[in-house]
Design a protein around this motif. Structure first.
Motif, PDB file in Angstrom:
ATOM      1  N   PHE A   1       0.831  -1.196   0.000  1.00  0.00           N
ATOM      2  CA  PHE A   1       0.000   0.000   0.000  1.00  0.00           C
ATOM      3  C   PHE A   1       0.873   1.257   0.000  1.00  0.00           C
ATOM      4  O   PHE A   1       0.589   2.218  -0.710  1.00  0.00           O
ATOM      5  CB  PHE A   1      -0.951   0.000   1.202  1.00  0.00           C
ATOM      6  N   ILE A   2       1.935   1.259   0.806  1.00  0.00           N
ATOM      7  CA  ILE A   2       2.840   2.417   0.832  1.00  0.00           C
ATOM      8  C   ILE A   2       3.524   2.577  -0.520  1.00  0.00           C
ATOM      9  O   ILE A   2       3.653   3.689  -1.036  1.00  0.00           O
ATOM     10  CB  ILE A   2       3.881   2.278   1.965  1.00  0.00           C
ATOM     11  N   LYS A   3       3.920   1.460  -1.086  1.00  0.00           N
ATOM     12  CA  LYS A   3       4.555   1.490  -2.417  1.00  0.00           C
ATOM     13  C   LYS A   3       3.604   2.143  -3.429  1.00  0.00           C
ATOM     14  O   LYS A   3       4.023   3.004  -4.214  1.00  0.00           O
ATOM     15  CB  LYS A   3       4.918   0.075  -2.849  1.00  0.00           C
ATOM     16  N   ARG A   4       2.333   1.738  -3.403  1.00  0.00           N
ATOM     17  CA  ARG A   4       1.349   2.322  -4.316  1.00  0.00           C
ATOM     18  C   ARG A   4       1.179   3.815  -4.057  1.00  0.00           C
ATOM     19  O   ARG A   4       1.076   4.604  -5.002  1.00  0.00           O
ATOM     20  CB  ARG A   4       0.000   1.621  -4.169  1.00  0.00           C
ATOM     21  N   MET A   5       1.140   4.192  -2.795  1.00  0.00           N
ATOM     22  CA  MET A   5       0.982   5.608  -2.448  1.00  0.00           C
ATOM     23  C   MET A   5       2.183   6.418  -2.951  1.00  0.00           C
ATOM     24  O   MET A   5       2.039   7.574  -3.329  1.00  0.00           O
ATOM     25  CB  MET A   5       0.840   5.794  -0.933  1.00  0.00           C
ATOM     26  N   PHE A   6       3.350   5.792  -2.967  1.00  0.00           N
ATOM     27  CA  PHE A   6       4.566   6.448  -3.449  1.00  0.00           C
ATOM     28  C   PHE A   6       4.584   6.484  -4.975  1.00  0.00           C
ATOM     29  O   PHE A   6       4.778   7.535  -5.583  1.00  0.00           O
ATOM     30  CB  PHE A   6       5.806   5.719  -2.911  1.00  0.00           C
ATOM     31  N   MET A   7       4.350   5.341  -5.607  1.00  0.00           N
ATOM     32  CA  MET A   7       4.497   5.210  -7.057  1.00  0.00           C
ATOM     33  C   MET A   7       3.377   5.915  -7.823  1.00  0.00           C
ATOM     34  O   MET A   7       3.640   6.578  -8.818  1.00  0.00           O
ATOM     35  CB  MET A   7       4.515   3.727  -7.462  1.00  0.00           C
TER      36      MET A   7
ATOM     37  N   GLY B   1       2.165   9.794  -5.335  1.00  0.00           N
ATOM     38  CA  GLY B   1       3.105  10.649  -4.636  1.00  0.00           C
ATOM     39  C   GLY B   1       2.632  11.004  -3.237  1.00  0.00           C
ATOM     40  O   GLY B   1       3.065  11.998  -2.658  1.00  0.00           O
ATOM     41  N   PHE B   2       1.733  10.192  -2.684  1.00  0.00           N
ATOM     42  CA  PHE B   2       1.187  10.466  -1.353  1.00  0.00           C
ATOM     43  C   PHE B   2       2.115   9.980  -0.244  1.00  0.00           C
ATOM     44  O   PHE B   2       1.946  10.353   0.898  1.00  0.00           O
ATOM     45  CB  PHE B   2      -0.192   9.827  -1.194  1.00  0.00           C
ATOM     46  N   ALA B   3       3.058   9.127  -0.596  1.00  0.00           N
ATOM     47  CA  ALA B   3       4.109   8.713   0.343  1.00  0.00           C
ATOM     48  C   ALA B   3       5.437   9.103  -0.294  1.00  0.00           C
ATOM     49  O   ALA B   3       5.591   9.044  -1.518  1.00  0.00           O
ATOM     50  CB  ALA B   3       4.053   7.202   0.586  1.00  0.00           C
ATOM     51  N   THR B   4       6.371   9.493   0.531  1.00  0.00           N
ATOM     52  CA  THR B   4       7.672   9.899   0.001  1.00  0.00           C
ATOM     53  C   THR B   4       8.571   8.682  -0.213  1.00  0.00           C
ATOM     54  O   THR B   4       8.317   7.601   0.333  1.00  0.00           O
ATOM     55  CB  THR B   4       8.382  10.868   0.972  1.00  0.00           C
ATOM     56  N   LYS B   5       9.627   8.885  -0.973  1.00  0.00           N
ATOM     57  CA  LYS B   5      10.611   7.831  -1.185  1.00  0.00           C
ATOM     58  C   LYS B   5      11.235   7.428   0.154  1.00  0.00           C
ATOM     59  O   LYS B   5      11.466   6.245   0.418  1.00  0.00           O
ATOM     60  CB  LYS B   5      11.702   8.314  -2.152  1.00  0.00           C
ATOM     61  N   ALA B   6      11.470   8.411   1.004  1.00  0.00           N
ATOM     62  CA  ALA B   6      12.052   8.140   2.327  1.00  0.00           C
ATOM     63  C   ALA B   6      11.095   7.300   3.175  1.00  0.00           C
ATOM     64  O   ALA B   6      11.528   6.377   3.877  1.00  0.00           O
ATOM     65  CB  ALA B   6      12.374   9.452   3.041  1.00  0.00           C
ATOM     66  N   GLN B   7       9.797   7.594   3.111  1.00  0.00           N
ATOM     67  CA  GLN B   7       8.821   6.794   3.862  1.00  0.00           C
ATOM     68  C   GLN B   7       8.792   5.358   3.356  1.00  0.00           C
ATOM     69  O   GLN B   7       8.763   4.414   4.146  1.00  0.00           O
ATOM     70  CB  GLN B   7       7.416   7.399   3.756  1.00  0.00           C
ATOM     71  N   TYR B   8       8.804   5.212   2.047  1.00  0.00           N
ATOM     72  CA  TYR B   8       8.793   3.869   1.464  1.00  0.00           C
ATOM     73  C   TYR B   8      10.047   3.107   1.879  1.00  0.00           C
ATOM     74  O   TYR B   8       9.969   1.951   2.311  1.00  0.00           O
ATOM     75  CB  TYR B   8       8.653   3.934  -0.060  1.00  0.00           C
TER      76      TYR B   8
END
Length: 153
Positions: free
Chosen positions: A119-125, A128-135
């Motif tokens: 889910f975090i990966k999807r939010m990032f990819m 852009g709702f999750a940052t690369k650092a969060q992922y």
């Protein structure tokens, strides 16, 4: 049954699952499952709190109620229930609280929940709702949790 009669919260929770899915020769009965999970939760079962959240989320055995689902997921998550924490992320996303949903998934990912990483990966990819650092942080936490749970060779 003996454990249920002795008010064992986990046995009562398990009996609720049997009624929920119609297993072990029992007729499927979502209302009975809900009743048993309520009793098990009152006796201290964290899994029963989670199952009450699922029941409210899906409207099985009880009127669908997202606020109550979140309430029971929160109670279970605060006591370390990983899937409840993940599901809180889903509830928050449905409400449009993307930042809060990512926070919940970060916690559950670091506890070894694979779907939370996805889910975090999807939010990032995707958004852009999750940052690369969060992922990266979630992935590292997930890998650490998985490594910690491995049996020694």
């Amino acid at each position: 049954q003996a454990r249920v009669a002795k008010k064992d919260p986990e046995a009562i929770n398990d009996l609720g699952l049997d009624y929920c899915y119609g297993t072990h020769g029992l007729q499927k009965d979502a209302s009975k499952a809900f009743e048993l999970w309520t009793e098990a939760a009152e006796l201290g079962s964290i899994d029963a709190l989670f199952h009450l959240g699922v029941a409210y989320y899906n409207g099985e055995g009880v009127q669908q109620d997202m606020a109550k689902a979140a309430e029971f997921y929160t109670k279970a998550a605060m006591q370390g229930h990983v899937q409840a924490r993940h599901n809180l992320g889903i509830v928050e996303k449905r409400k449009g609280n993307i930042i809060r949903s990512v926070r919940h998934w970060m916690i559950s990912a670091k506890m070894g929940h694979k779907d939370s990483i996805e889910f975090i990966k999807r939010m990032f990819m995707v958004g852009g709702f999750a940052t690369k650092a969060q992922y990266a942080e979630a992935l590292k936490g997930y890998q650490d949790a998985v490594e910690e749970m491995k049996s020694p060779d």
